[in-house]
Design a protein around this motif. Structure first.
Motif, PDB file in Angstrom:
ATOM      1  N   SER A 183       0.841  -1.183   0.000  1.00  0.00           N
ATOM      2  CA  SER A 183       0.000   0.000   0.000  1.00  0.00           C
ATOM      3  C   SER A 183       0.881   1.239   0.000  1.00  0.00           C
ATOM      4  CB  SER A 183      -0.885   0.014   1.251  1.00  0.00           C
ATOM      5  OG  SER A 183      -0.090   0.251   2.395  1.00  0.00           O
ATOM      6  N   ASN A 184       0.300   2.396  -0.308  1.00  0.00           N
ATOM      7  CA  ASN A 184       1.082   3.628  -0.335  1.00  0.00           C
ATOM      8  C   ASN A 184       1.485   4.093   1.063  1.00  0.00           C
ATOM      9  OD1 ASN A 184      -1.316   4.590   0.706  1.00  0.00           O
ATOM     10  ND2 ASN A 184      -1.872   5.809  -1.098  1.00  0.00           N
ATOM     11  N   ARG A 185       1.095   3.352   2.084  1.00  0.00           N
ATOM     12  CA  ARG A 185       1.447   3.724   3.454  1.00  0.00           C
ATOM     13  C   ARG A 185       2.935   3.530   3.733  1.00  0.00           C
ATOM     14  NH1 ARG A 185      -3.538   3.253   6.658  1.00  0.00           N
ATOM     15  NH2 ARG A 185      -5.206   2.547   5.284  1.00  0.00           N
ATOM     16  N   VAL A 186       3.636   2.809   2.855  1.00  0.00           N
ATOM     17  CA  VAL A 186       5.044   2.549   3.102  1.00  0.00           C
ATOM     18  C   VAL A 186       5.897   3.765   2.783  1.00  0.00           C
ATOM     19  CG1 VAL A 186       5.700   1.687   0.817  1.00  0.00           C
ATOM     20  CG2 VAL A 186       6.782   0.735   2.856  1.00  0.00           C
ATOM     21  N   ALA A 187       5.392   4.720   2.013  1.00  0.00           N
ATOM     22  CA  ALA A 187       6.149   5.916   1.650  1.00  0.00           C
ATOM     23  C   ALA A 187       5.943   7.002   2.698  1.00  0.00           C
ATOM     24  CB  ALA A 187       5.714   6.425   0.282  1.00  0.00           C
ATOM     25  N   SER A 188       7.010   7.713   3.027  1.00  0.00           N
ATOM     26  CA  SER A 188       6.910   8.790   3.999  1.00  0.00           C
ATOM     27  C   SER A 188       8.043   9.772   3.773  1.00  0.00           C
ATOM     28  CB  SER A 188       6.970   8.239   5.430  1.00  0.00           C
ATOM     29  OG  SER A 188       7.040   9.306   6.355  1.00  0.00           O
ATOM     30  N   GLU A 189       7.722  11.058   3.906  1.00  0.00           N
ATOM     31  CA  GLU A 189       8.735  12.095   3.801  1.00  0.00           C
ATOM     32  C   GLU A 189       9.640  12.119   5.024  1.00  0.00           C
ATOM     33  OE1 GLU A 189       9.387  14.137   1.219  1.00  0.00           O
ATOM     34  OE2 GLU A 189       7.936  12.919   0.118  1.00  0.00           O
ATOM     35  N   ASP A 190       9.237  11.409   6.068  1.00  0.00           N
ATOM     36  CA  ASP A 190       9.986  11.443   7.326  1.00  0.00           C
ATOM     37  C   ASP A 190      10.868  10.210   7.509  1.00  0.00           C
ATOM     38  OD1 ASP A 190       8.708  13.822   7.746  1.00  0.00           O
ATOM     39  OD2 ASP A 190       7.333  13.078   9.266  1.00  0.00           O
ATOM     40  N   VAL A 191      11.274   9.605   6.393  1.00  0.00           N
ATOM     41  CA  VAL A 191      12.173   8.448   6.426  1.00  0.00           C
ATOM     42  C   VAL A 191      13.334   8.707   5.474  1.00  0.00           C
ATOM     43  CG1 VAL A 191      12.420   5.962   6.037  1.00  0.00           C
ATOM     44  CG2 VAL A 191      10.267   6.876   6.930  1.00  0.00           C
ATOM     45  N   VAL A 192      14.546   8.411   5.926  1.00  0.00           N
ATOM     46  CA  VAL A 192      15.709   8.477   5.046  1.00  0.00           C
ATOM     47  C   VAL A 192      16.410   7.127   5.096  1.00  0.00           C
ATOM     48  CG1 VAL A 192      17.239   9.401   6.860  1.00  0.00           C
ATOM     49  CG2 VAL A 192      17.794   9.778   4.445  1.00  0.00           C
ATOM     50  N   TYR A 193      16.888   6.660   3.944  1.00  0.00           N
ATOM     51  CA  TYR A 193      17.500   5.338   3.832  1.00  0.00           C
ATOM     52  C   TYR A 193      19.014   5.477   3.666  1.00  0.00           C
ATOM     53  CZ  TYR A 193      12.713   3.831   2.972  1.00  0.00           C
ATOM     54  OH  TYR A 193      11.371   3.597   3.090  1.00  0.00           O
ATOM     55  N   LEU A 194      19.757   4.744   4.478  1.00  0.00           N
ATOM     56  CA  LEU A 194      21.216   4.753   4.410  1.00  0.00           C
ATOM     57  C   LEU A 194      21.704   3.332   4.143  1.00  0.00           C
ATOM     58  CD1 LEU A 194      22.157   6.995   7.492  1.00  0.00           C
ATOM     59  CD2 LEU A 194      21.825   7.715   5.109  1.00  0.00           C
ATOM     60  N   ASN A 195      22.389   3.132   3.032  1.00  0.00           N
ATOM     61  CA  ASN A 195      22.917   1.805   2.749  1.00  0.00           C
ATOM     62  C   ASN A 195      24.182   1.574   3.569  1.00  0.00           C
ATOM     63  OD1 ASN A 195      23.160  -0.721   1.585  1.00  0.00           O
ATOM     64  ND2 ASN A 195      24.399   0.031  -0.108  1.00  0.00           N
ATOM     65  N   ALA A 196      24.364   0.348   4.006  1.00  0.00           N
ATOM     66  CA  ALA A 196      25.558  -0.037   4.751  1.00  0.00           C
ATOM     67  C   ALA A 196      26.425  -0.898   3.835  1.00  0.00           C
ATOM     68  CB  ALA A 196      25.184  -0.801   6.022  1.00  0.00           C
ATOM     69  N   ARG A 197      27.451  -0.295   3.254  1.00  0.00           N
ATOM     70  CA  ARG A 197      28.315  -0.999   2.308  1.00  0.00           C
ATOM     71  C   ARG A 197      29.314  -1.867   3.064  1.00  0.00           C
ATOM     72  NH1 ARG A 197      33.163   0.449  -0.229  1.00  0.00           N
ATOM     73  NH2 ARG A 197      33.085   2.469   0.830  1.00  0.00           N
ATOM     74  N   HIS A 227      26.426  -5.505  -0.797  1.00  0.00           N
ATOM     75  CA  HIS A 227      27.521  -6.012  -1.628  1.00  0.00           C
ATOM     76  C   HIS A 227      27.406  -5.612  -3.100  1.00  0.00           C
ATOM     77  CE1 HIS A 227      28.823  -8.455   1.761  1.00  0.00           C
ATOM     78  NE2 HIS A 227      27.564  -8.785   1.945  1.00  0.00           N
ATOM     79  N   LEU A 228      26.501  -4.729  -3.423  1.00  0.00           N
ATOM     80  CA  LEU A 228      26.308  -4.361  -4.828  1.00  0.00           C
ATOM     81  C   LEU A 228      27.560  -3.733  -5.437  1.00  0.00           C
ATOM     82  CD1 LEU A 228      22.689  -2.891  -4.666  1.00  0.00           C
ATOM     83  CD2 LEU A 228      23.395  -5.115  -5.577  1.00  0.00           C
ATOM     84  N   HIS A 229      28.351  -3.051  -4.627  1.00  0.00           N
ATOM     85  CA  HIS A 229      29.559  -2.391  -5.133  1.00  0.00           C
ATOM     86  C   HIS A 229      30.612  -3.399  -5.608  1.00  0.00           C
ATOM     87  CE1 HIS A 229      30.377  -3.358  -0.935  1.00  0.00           C
ATOM     88  NE2 HIS A 229      31.664  -3.300  -1.202  1.00  0.00           N
ATOM     89  N   GLU A 230      30.453  -4.676  -5.267  1.00  0.00           N
ATOM     90  CA  GLU A 230      31.408  -5.707  -5.658  1.00  0.00           C
ATOM     91  C   GLU A 230      31.132  -6.274  -7.053  1.00  0.00           C
ATOM     92  OE1 GLU A 230      33.925  -6.523  -3.848  1.00  0.00           O
ATOM     93  OE2 GLU A 230      33.452  -6.348  -1.713  1.00  0.00           O
ATOM     94  N   LEU A 231      29.937  -6.033  -7.589  1.00  0.00           N
ATOM     95  CA  LEU A 231      29.515  -6.786  -8.771  1.00  0.00           C
ATOM     96  C   LEU A 231      30.307  -6.458 -10.030  1.00  0.00           C
ATOM     97  CD1 LEU A 231      25.636  -6.975  -8.302  1.00  0.00           C
ATOM     98  CD2 LEU A 231      27.415  -8.615  -7.615  1.00  0.00           C
ATOM     99  N   GLU A 232      30.649  -5.193 -10.245  1.00  0.00           N
ATOM    100  CA  GLU A 232      31.378  -4.841 -11.461  1.00  0.00           C
ATOM    101  C   GLU A 232      32.771  -5.461 -11.470  1.00  0.00           C
ATOM    102  OE1 GLU A 232      30.340  -3.629 -14.160  1.00  0.00           O
ATOM    103  OE2 GLU A 232      28.327  -3.101 -13.459  1.00  0.00           O
ATOM    104  N   SER A 233      33.457  -5.426 -10.332  1.00  0.00           N
ATOM    105  CA  SER A 233      34.793  -6.043 -10.286  1.00  0.00           C
ATOM    106  C   SER A 233      34.672  -7.567 -10.403  1.00  0.00           C
ATOM    107  CB  SER A 233      35.516  -5.660  -8.992  1.00  0.00           C
ATOM    108  OG  SER A 233      34.807  -6.112  -7.853  1.00  0.00           O
ATOM    109  N   LEU A 234      33.614  -8.131  -9.850  1.00  0.00           N
ATOM    110  CA  LEU A 234      33.378  -9.571  -9.991  1.00  0.00           C
ATOM    111  C   LEU A 234      33.128  -9.922 -11.460  1.00  0.00           C
ATOM    112  CD1 LEU A 234      32.927 -12.355  -8.775  1.00  0.00           C
ATOM    113  CD2 LEU A 234      30.590 -11.684  -8.188  1.00  0.00           C
TER     114      LEU A 234
END
Length: 348
Positions: free
Chosen positions: A98-112, A145-152
């Motif tokens: 549902s559209n309830r998952v979107a919010s302006e009060d959430v920020v996403y930080l990837n952990a590489r 681990h997405l940053h590993e794919l090109e070198s792989l």
């Protein structure tokens, strides 16, 4: 600004810095997967360099971007407008919920991940691919681990393979990314002989096998192992098909409606109810935030011959041995309602 967590993960803090500058937030709620919670002091130190606002650690288990638990966290608005900092996942694909998952009060930080993949481990992956006769190979990974794919890909191409990193659907799914309930990026690679997935543990590799029915080579940088997961995947598949066949004999289904924001899927519920109506199947609707064998045992009835989980499809797969009655994923439920064991449909 980079924030390093215990020497194991690196986080780009730029999205958080920008969000804090553009919004009038009074506190920060730090939301970490269980495996990263122990690193919260490092992250709090980094956040303190960006803002003097109070930081609250969200202590409950969080199972992905589908599980933001914003309804619960809204209680903290009495302390001021909160910004939820969700670590290690990209935003959840909105078409799956549902559209309830979107919010302006959430920020996403990837952990590489900073865990190095040794060359000998890559050579082992190439040997495994050669052993099964794979040449065209799709390379996928979890977000860390997405940053590993090109070198792989370069490593494998230099050894005579034909690797491809399938295009993503940013910002929700990046190039080569898989999540536990969505393997569309992997399948978009087209006709391949095998997949190679970089991840910790078997959770994502087994899902990839069920979703693609192709060879899956798992490269785990945490325990330095390469596994061909086909045998385990086939074992689970046989059990899943048995449960689907049992459900075909049933006359009543318990359909579980997810009460987590990202796991409430009204579109899926409507489709299942219509298919059940056409089949003449009796349905019992059950709304639940958490689903476990105990949950279903408490509510079980002779009216219900099998259950369908519309919230998280992995609940049916990963708790397989603990349920007394068949518990199906949505894709499996449609198979049962259509009276067909082939093709296998996972997850939706």
């Amino acid at each position: 600004m980079e924030c390093v967590l215990g020497g194991f993960y690196s986080i780009d803090m730029t999205p958080l810095k920008s969000k804090l500058e553009e919004g009038d937030f009074q506190l920060v709620i730090l939301q970490l997967p269980d495996g990263l919670k122990r690193f919260f002091p490092d992250l709090v130190d980094c956040i303190s360099q960006l803002t003097s606002k109070s930081v609250i650690i969200h202590g409950d288990s969080v199972y992905g971007a589908c599980d933001l638990q914003l309804g619960k966290l809204s209680l903290l608005e009495d302390l001021g407008r909160p910004l939820v900092v969700h670590v290690a996942h990209t935003p959840y694909p909105p078409e799956l919920a549902s559209n309830r998952v979107a919010s302006e009060d959430v920020v996403y930080l990837n952990a590489r991940s900073l865990v190095r993949i040794d060359d000998w481990l890559l050579e082992e992956a190439v040997r495994t691919l050669n052993d099964i006769g794979a040449r065209r190979v799709a390379l996928v990974a979890t977000a860390q681990h997405l940053h590993e794919l090109e070198s792989l890909a370069r490593f494998m191409a230099a050894r005579g393979l034909d690797p491809i990193v399938p295009r993503g659907r940013p910002p929700h799914l990046l190039d080569g990314q898989v999540i536990g309930c969505d393997y569309r990026v992997a399948r978009s690679a087209g006709a391949v002989d095998s997949y190679v997935i970089v991840s910790g543990g078997l959770f994502h590799p087994l899902g990839l096998y069920l979703a693609t029915m192709r060879h899956v080579v798992h490269l785990d940088p945490y325990d330095s192992k390469v596994r061909l997961v086909d045998k385990e995947g086939e074992r689970i598949l046989r059990k899943r098909l048995y449960l689907v066949s049992k459900a075909m004999e049933g006359s009543g289904a318990g359909i579980i409606i997810g009460l987590k924001e990202g796991q409430y899927r009204p579109w899926l519920l409507r489709s299942l109810l219509e298919a059940a109506r056409l089949k003449g199947l009796r349905t019992v609707l059950i709304a639940a935030e958490h689903v476990s064998p105990e949950t279903l045992d408490n509510i079980d009835s002779d009216l219900i011959d099998f259950y369908v989980v519309t919230s998280c499809p992995r609940l049916a797969i990963d708790d397989l041995g603990d349920y007394r009655k068949p518990v199906l994923t949505p894709g499996e439920a449609f198979m049962a309602l259509e009276g067909s064991l082939h093709p296998y449909r996972f997850p939706w």
